[in-house]
Design an enzyme around this catalytic site. Structure first.
Site, PDB file in Angstrom:
ATOM      1  N   CYS A   1      -7.865   9.722 -10.442  1.00  0.00           N
ATOM      2  CA  CYS A   1      -7.655   9.585 -11.725  1.00  0.00           C
ATOM      3  C   CYS A   1      -8.735   9.789 -12.892  1.00  0.00           C
ATOM      4  CB  CYS A   1      -6.849   8.319 -12.252  1.00  0.00           C
ATOM      5  SG  CYS A   1      -7.953   6.602 -11.720  1.00  0.00           S
TER       6      CYS A   1
ATOM      7  N   PRO B   1       0.728  -1.511   0.006  1.00  0.00           N
ATOM      8  CA  PRO B   1       0.039  -0.080  -0.014  1.00  0.00           C
ATOM      9  C   PRO B   1       0.927   1.295   0.010  1.00  0.00           C
ATOM     10  CG  PRO B   1       0.016  -0.894   2.126  1.00  0.00           C
ATOM     11  CD  PRO B   1       1.125  -1.747   1.214  1.00  0.00           C
TER      12      PRO B   1
ATOM     13  N   SER C   1     -17.104   4.546 -12.507  1.00  0.00           N
ATOM     14  CA  SER C   1     -16.774   3.294 -11.552  1.00  0.00           C
ATOM     15  C   SER C   1     -17.907   2.291 -10.930  1.00  0.00           C
ATOM     16  CB  SER C   1     -15.849   3.828 -10.343  1.00  0.00           C
ATOM     17  OG  SER C   1     -14.848   4.711 -10.894  1.00  0.00           O
TER      18      SER C   1
ATOM     19  N   GLU D   1      -3.199   0.717 -14.152  1.00  0.00           N
ATOM     20  CA  GLU D   1      -4.076   1.733 -14.092  1.00  0.00           C
ATOM     21  C   GLU D   1      -3.286   2.991 -13.661  1.00  0.00           C
ATOM     22  OE1 GLU D   1      -6.265   4.536 -13.378  1.00  0.00           O
ATOM     23  OE2 GLU D   1      -6.854   3.527 -11.675  1.00  0.00           O
TER      24      GLU D   1
END
Length: 487
Positions: free
Chosen positions: A293, A184, A450, A259
């Site tokens: 993003c 992470p 999303s 991504e």
């Protein structure tokens, strides 16, 4: 911090999670996690190094053969139990996320629900991994197609969606039968560590997952990627780091999912429903404080409605309340750090110097945190740096345009191609423009794209592969062809 906030932080195990066991790092080192709204230290978290990473890889490689033979239904049930635990603890997990990342509590709750849906979706996909059987064209043999786990995976997640980006990668990896190592972002390790604890409670076997918070990402990722036992890399983050990771992955010819950055155009044509377009712009721009993003980075409004659209958007942006995400009625939290705030200010200053008008905002917020006021810029020239650079903050630049051809040319004039948004009531134009836009996703009269059930990803320098949807699990599977003769 309040007593409740202290309790939420204290209940997370802050050591390394190595194959199902909590351990101190080999070096004994730790690092501070800060609240970006106050700049105060929340806690210390173990700092992984190369020795810890290689131990995690030993564990993952050893566990892979047995784990991939685990029944698909069993893997799916683990994910479904984890989904239930995430939803059961939504409030505490949302509080934890707001503390370490800054987003308003209402958005953090939404992210926990969104993150949980990836586990529910892939719990159902685990039992739908299908191969194939067919006759060869000449009739002399048979084709048997098998789908098998790609093997141990390296998963790297960003700080802006610390829980959802974890479940979006872990979910399909578990469903496919892959062991994994999760790194992470160092700014937001607590959500990932909490997720590891939940997966353990859900019955994930030892050896399947390791979580390695670190302040030296290059020091652990490069040796893992060049070792040869990692067979898959899934990364969400900047394009610059993605390129570097692709170079490191090339030596072992790793499967990669990337991504990366975005530069999303938001197109408003003069026949659009302006109320709906402003609503959509608020969602596309201000989700996650603009630190996404998928955030609308360039808002193109046709000249006939540009002034009115800008006015309405400014009213909405100016009414947003800036503050600590755990306070009541806060709409906009802090940016992640001062570096991010300075970048946003530099982009605004550049646009203003080139002739843009500040309609609302335009500078830092009050208080000790990394706050930046919601900002709308009108008449932004195409030459402004923010038309080429991902803003990653609460700044909405509005650029007028005249024709469909002009705005398509401007929209596609970028190395990025993640998502775009289009507002129009003309069906033919909607389909024509959606086909012409060079992005992996298009929001047509909607400001959010999303969804765990849809394939998320971009083209050009915005990435490789897709996450979510029916194809999301394919990124963690290899196809094996068996030719059968003599029948």
């Amino acid at each position: 911090m309040s007593d409740r906030e202290v309790r939420v932080v204290e209940q997370v195990n802050k050591t390394l999670f190595l194959g199902g066991k909590w351990r101190e790092p080999a070096s004994g080192a730790s690092f501070a996690v800060e609240d970006p709204s106050t700049r105060k230290v929340l806690c210390e978290v173990s700092d992984a190094g190369e020795r810890d990473a290689m131990e995690a890889l030993d564990i993952a490689a050893k566990a892979q053969p047995d784990w991939q033979r685990t029944a698909p239904r069993e893997r799916g049930e683990i994910l479904h139990r984890a989904y239930g635990l995430l939803m059961e603890r939504q409030e505490d997990l949302a509080t934890l996320m707001t503390l370490e990342m800054g987003k308003p509590l209402s958005e953090a709750r939404g992210e926990i629900a969104y993150a949980a849906e990836f586990f529910r979706w892939f719990s159902e996909e685990a039992v739908r991994i299908e191969g194939g059987f067919s006759l060869s064209p000449d009739g002399k043999s048979r084709f048997l197609i098998m789908k098998q786990a790609v093997g141990p995976c390296m998963l790297i997640t960003p700080w802006n969606f610390p829980m959802a980006m974890g479940t979006r990668k872990i979910g399909p990896a578990i469903a496919a039968g892959c062991t994994m190592i999760l790194k992470p972002a160092h700014q937001t390790p607590l959500s990932a560590l909490a997720l590891a604890g939940i997966l353990t409670e859900a019955g994930l076997p030892e050896g399947v997952l390791s979580v390695l918070p670190t302040t030296d990402p290059g020091g652990i990722t490069e040796p893992l990627l060049t070792d040869g036992r990692i067979r898959k890399l899934s990364f969400t983050g900047s394009t610059a780091i993605g390129r570097r990771l692709l170079e490191q992955s090339s030596g072992q010819v790793l499967r990669t999912s990337m991504e990366l950055g975005g530069n999303a155009p938001f197109l408003v044509f003069d026949d659009a429903d302006l109320d709906a377009a402003v609503d959509g712009a608020m969602l596309a721009k201000m989700r996650n404080i603009g630190e996404a993003c998928t955030a609308a980075n360039r808002i193109y409004a046709q000249s006939g409605i540009a002034e009115e659209f800008s006015r309405r958007l400014s009213e909405r942006m100016g009414a947003l309340r800036l503050g600590r995400g755990l306070e009541d009625n806060v709409d906009v939290g802090p940016l992640i750090d001062d570096k991010a705030r300075k970048k946003v200010q530099d982009l605004v200053d550049d646009a203003v110097n080139l002739g843009a008008n500040v309609l609302v905002g335009g500078g830092p917020g009050d208080g000790p945190g990394h706050f930046y006021r919601p900002t709308v810029l009108a008449n932004v020239p195409f030459a402004a740096e923010l038309s080429r650079t991902e803003i990653f903050g609460p700044v909405a630049p509005v650029m007028p345009f005249e024709t469909e051809e002009e705005v398509l040319r401007a929209s596609n004039d970028t190395e990025f191609g993640l998502v775009s948004y289009v507002y129009t009531r003309d069906l033919n134009r909607a389909l024509r423009v959606a086909e012409a836009l060079e992005t992996g996703m298009v929001g047509l009269n909607q400001g959010v794209v999303s969804n765990p059930a849809a394939p998320f990803g971009g083209v050009k320098h915005s990435g490789l592969g897709r996450e979510g949807g029916r194809v999301g699990i394919d990124e963690f599977l290899e196809s094996k062809y068996v030719g059968i003769g003599g029948l």
